[in-house]
Design a protein around this motif. Structure first.
Motif, PDB file in Angstrom:
ATOM      1  N   ARG A  76      -2.389  63.813 -15.639  1.00  0.00           N
ATOM      2  CA  ARG A  76      -2.795  64.408 -16.909  1.00  0.00           C
ATOM      3  C   ARG A  76      -3.316  63.194 -17.791  1.00  0.00           C
ATOM      4  N   VAL A  77      -4.312  63.649 -18.567  1.00  0.00           N
ATOM      5  CA  VAL A  77      -4.864  62.952 -19.737  1.00  0.00           C
ATOM      6  C   VAL A  77      -3.969  63.564 -21.146  1.00  0.00           C
ATOM      7  N   TRP A  78      -3.366  62.555 -21.958  1.00  0.00           N
ATOM      8  CA  TRP A  78      -2.689  62.820 -22.960  1.00  0.00           C
ATOM      9  C   TRP A  78      -3.049  62.517 -24.188  1.00  0.00           C
ATOM     10  N   TRP A  79      -3.479  63.590 -25.292  1.00  0.00           N
ATOM     11  CA  TRP A  79      -3.889  63.236 -26.603  1.00  0.00           C
ATOM     12  C   TRP A  79      -2.760  63.323 -27.582  1.00  0.00           C
ATOM     13  N   ASP A  80      -2.595  62.582 -28.590  1.00  0.00           N
ATOM     14  CA  ASP A  80      -1.621  62.497 -29.570  1.00  0.00           C
ATOM     15  C   ASP A  80      -2.264  61.787 -30.788  1.00  0.00           C
ATOM     16  N   ASN A  81      -3.143  62.412 -31.695  1.00  0.00           N
ATOM     17  CA  ASN A  81      -3.583  61.753 -32.740  1.00  0.00           C
ATOM     18  C   ASN A  81      -3.668  62.448 -33.917  1.00  0.00           C
ATOM     19  N   ASP A  82      -4.355  62.162 -35.008  1.00  0.00           N
ATOM     20  CA  ASP A  82      -4.063  63.095 -36.334  1.00  0.00           C
ATOM     21  C   ASP A  82      -4.780  64.220 -36.080  1.00  0.00           C
ATOM     22  N   LEU A  83      -5.386  64.653 -35.232  1.00  0.00           N
ATOM     23  CA  LEU A  83      -6.055  66.066 -35.140  1.00  0.00           C
ATOM     24  C   LEU A  83      -5.556  66.694 -33.977  1.00  0.00           C
ATOM     25  N   ILE A  84      -5.014  66.319 -32.816  1.00  0.00           N
ATOM     26  CA  ILE A  84      -4.412  67.062 -31.873  1.00  0.00           C
ATOM     27  C   ILE A  84      -3.465  66.512 -31.047  1.00  0.00           C
ATOM     28  N   LYS A  85      -2.737  67.503 -30.452  1.00  0.00           N
ATOM     29  CA  LYS A  85      -1.595  67.020 -29.513  1.00  0.00           C
ATOM     30  C   LYS A  85      -1.749  67.679 -28.348  1.00  0.00           C
ATOM     31  N   GLY A  86      -2.034  67.101 -26.969  1.00  0.00           N
ATOM     32  CA  GLY A  86      -2.142  68.141 -25.872  1.00  0.00           C
ATOM     33  C   GLY A  86      -2.615  67.209 -24.789  1.00  0.00           C
ATOM     34  N   TRP A  87      -3.046  68.025 -23.601  1.00  0.00           N
ATOM     35  CA  TRP A  87      -3.375  67.339 -22.296  1.00  0.00           C
ATOM     36  C   TRP A  87      -4.505  68.133 -21.774  1.00  0.00           C
ATOM     37  N   ALA A  88      -4.868  67.165 -20.811  1.00  0.00           N
ATOM     38  CA  ALA A  88      -5.991  67.917 -19.768  1.00  0.00           C
ATOM     39  C   ALA A  88      -5.632  67.452 -18.155  1.00  0.00           C
ATOM     40  N   ALA A  89      -5.803  68.605 -17.502  1.00  0.00           N
ATOM     41  CA  ALA A  89      -5.344  68.467 -16.115  1.00  0.00           C
ATOM     42  C   ALA A  89      -6.480  69.177 -15.154  1.00  0.00           C
ATOM     43  N   GLU A  90      -6.707  68.656 -13.836  1.00  0.00           N
ATOM     44  CA  GLU A  90      -7.574  69.279 -13.023  1.00  0.00           C
ATOM     45  C   GLU A  90      -6.791  70.414 -12.566  1.00  0.00           C
ATOM     46  N   VAL A  91      -7.436  71.594 -12.088  1.00  0.00           N
ATOM     47  CA  VAL A  91      -6.771  72.873 -11.677  1.00  0.00           C
ATOM     48  C   VAL A  91      -6.774  72.688 -10.153  1.00  0.00           C
ATOM     49  N   GLY A  92      -5.720  72.367  -9.345  1.00  0.00           N
ATOM     50  CA  GLY A  92      -5.502  72.271  -8.114  1.00  0.00           C
ATOM     51  C   GLY A  92      -5.969  73.522  -7.371  1.00  0.00           C
ATOM     52  N   LEU A  93      -5.836  74.743  -7.924  1.00  0.00           N
ATOM     53  CA  LEU A  93      -6.038  76.129  -7.149  1.00  0.00           C
ATOM     54  C   LEU A  93      -7.509  76.375  -6.861  1.00  0.00           C
ATOM     55  N   ASP A  94      -8.444  75.591  -7.806  1.00  0.00           N
ATOM     56  CA  ASP A  94      -9.667  75.727  -7.297  1.00  0.00           C
ATOM     57  C   ASP A  94     -10.305  75.010  -6.262  1.00  0.00           C
ATOM     58  N   GLN A  95     -10.299  75.753  -5.475  1.00  0.00           N
ATOM     59  CA  GLN A  95     -10.812  75.052  -3.793  1.00  0.00           C
ATOM     60  C   GLN A  95     -12.107  74.625  -3.843  1.00  0.00           C
ATOM     61  N   TYR A  96     -13.136  74.686  -5.082  1.00  0.00           N
ATOM     62  CA  TYR A  96     -14.152  74.254  -5.205  1.00  0.00           C
ATOM     63  C   TYR A  96     -14.399  73.083  -6.108  1.00  0.00           C
ATOM     64  N   ASN A  97     -13.029  72.550  -6.386  1.00  0.00           N
ATOM     65  CA  ASN A  97     -12.984  71.564  -7.455  1.00  0.00           C
ATOM     66  C   ASN A  97     -13.996  71.315  -8.633  1.00  0.00           C
ATOM     67  N   ARG A  98     -14.187  72.344  -9.298  1.00  0.00           N
ATOM     68  CA  ARG A  98     -15.017  72.575 -10.520  1.00  0.00           C
ATOM     69  C   ARG A  98     -14.378  72.548 -11.916  1.00  0.00           C
ATOM     70  N   THR A  99     -12.921  72.869 -11.830  1.00  0.00           N
ATOM     71  CA  THR A  99     -12.231  73.258 -12.911  1.00  0.00           C
ATOM     72  C   THR A  99     -11.274  72.340 -13.440  1.00  0.00           C
ATOM     73  N   VAL A 100     -11.443  72.085 -14.765  1.00  0.00           N
ATOM     74  CA  VAL A 100     -10.630  71.082 -15.648  1.00  0.00           C
ATOM     75  C   VAL A 100      -9.901  72.106 -16.780  1.00  0.00           C
ATOM     76  N   MET A 101      -8.689  72.179 -17.022  1.00  0.00           N
ATOM     77  CA  MET A 101      -8.024  72.854 -18.014  1.00  0.00           C
ATOM     78  C   MET A 101      -7.381  72.142 -19.020  1.00  0.00           C
ATOM     79  N   LEU A 102      -7.545  72.248 -20.429  1.00  0.00           N
ATOM     80  CA  LEU A 102      -6.829  71.684 -21.279  1.00  0.00           C
ATOM     81  C   LEU A 102      -6.122  72.362 -22.261  1.00  0.00           C
ATOM     82  N   TYR A 103      -4.925  71.817 -22.647  1.00  0.00           N
ATOM     83  CA  TYR A 103      -3.950  72.363 -23.815  1.00  0.00           C
ATOM     84  C   TYR A 103      -4.137  71.764 -25.002  1.00  0.00           C
TER      85      TYR A 103
END
Length: 166
Positions: A76-103
């Motif tokens: 995962r990519v992790w953010w923690d700065n003055d504006l946001i705190k969160g992450w990004a991850a590839e969606v392994g369930l996407d068999q076409y390898n097109r989807t990234v999810m962020l929170y």
């Protein structure tokens, strides 16, 4: 293994993207729209192996720049700065390898969080993104983003921008 090897889909996003952000309130009414240029950088071995800078501009002349250096761990990519705190991850369930999810959550506003889904085209030259802004468990805003790849060579474009502003 590094970020590129463990997140190959996200690595395909490296480069400079031009797009349009359109914001809608919970009832579907458009409430804002602006243009964007995003620099998505991968810098292996750096304290921030992923670093994104967003340049926004509105028709009325307003501009804004947002900088998002990120760390990397546990696929995962992790953010923690003055504006946001969160992450990004590839969606392994996407068999076409097109989807990234962020929170992410806005710093200082625990009642507001956001989920983002990014869909990358198979040829890697366009992407669409959707954000769902949720406050106190209720949808507050949706953001729809359409983007086109301008260049994979973010470093050259960054130097060009710096030269123009000097």
């Amino acid at each position: 293994m590094g970020i590129r090897e463990e997140m190959p889909l996200l690595a395909r996003h490296e480069g400079v993207w031009d797009g349009v952000y359109t914001y809608y309130n919970a009832t579907g009414e458009q409430i804002d729209q602006h243009r964007s240029r995003l620099f998505c950088r991968f810098k292996e071995g750096s304290e921030h192996p992923y670093h994104q800078t967003n340049y926004y501009s509105w028709d009325d002349g307003r501009t804004d720049i947002r900088d998002f250096p990120a760390t990397y761990a546990d696929k995962r990519v992790w953010w923690d700065n003055d504006l946001i705190k969160g992450w990004a991850a590839e969606v392994g369930l996407d068999q076409y390898n097109r989807t990234v999810m962020l929170y992410w959550q806005r710093q200082g506003d625990p009642s507001l969080y956001l989920y983002e889904m990014i869909q990358l085209s198979d040829d890697g030259t366009s992407r669409c993104r959707t954000w769902h802004w949720i406050r106190n468990g209720q949808l507050e805003t949706r953001t729809a983003i359409q983007e086109k790849l301008v260049s994979r060579d973010w470093a050259a474009m960054e130097k060009e921008m710096e030269a123009r502003s000097a």
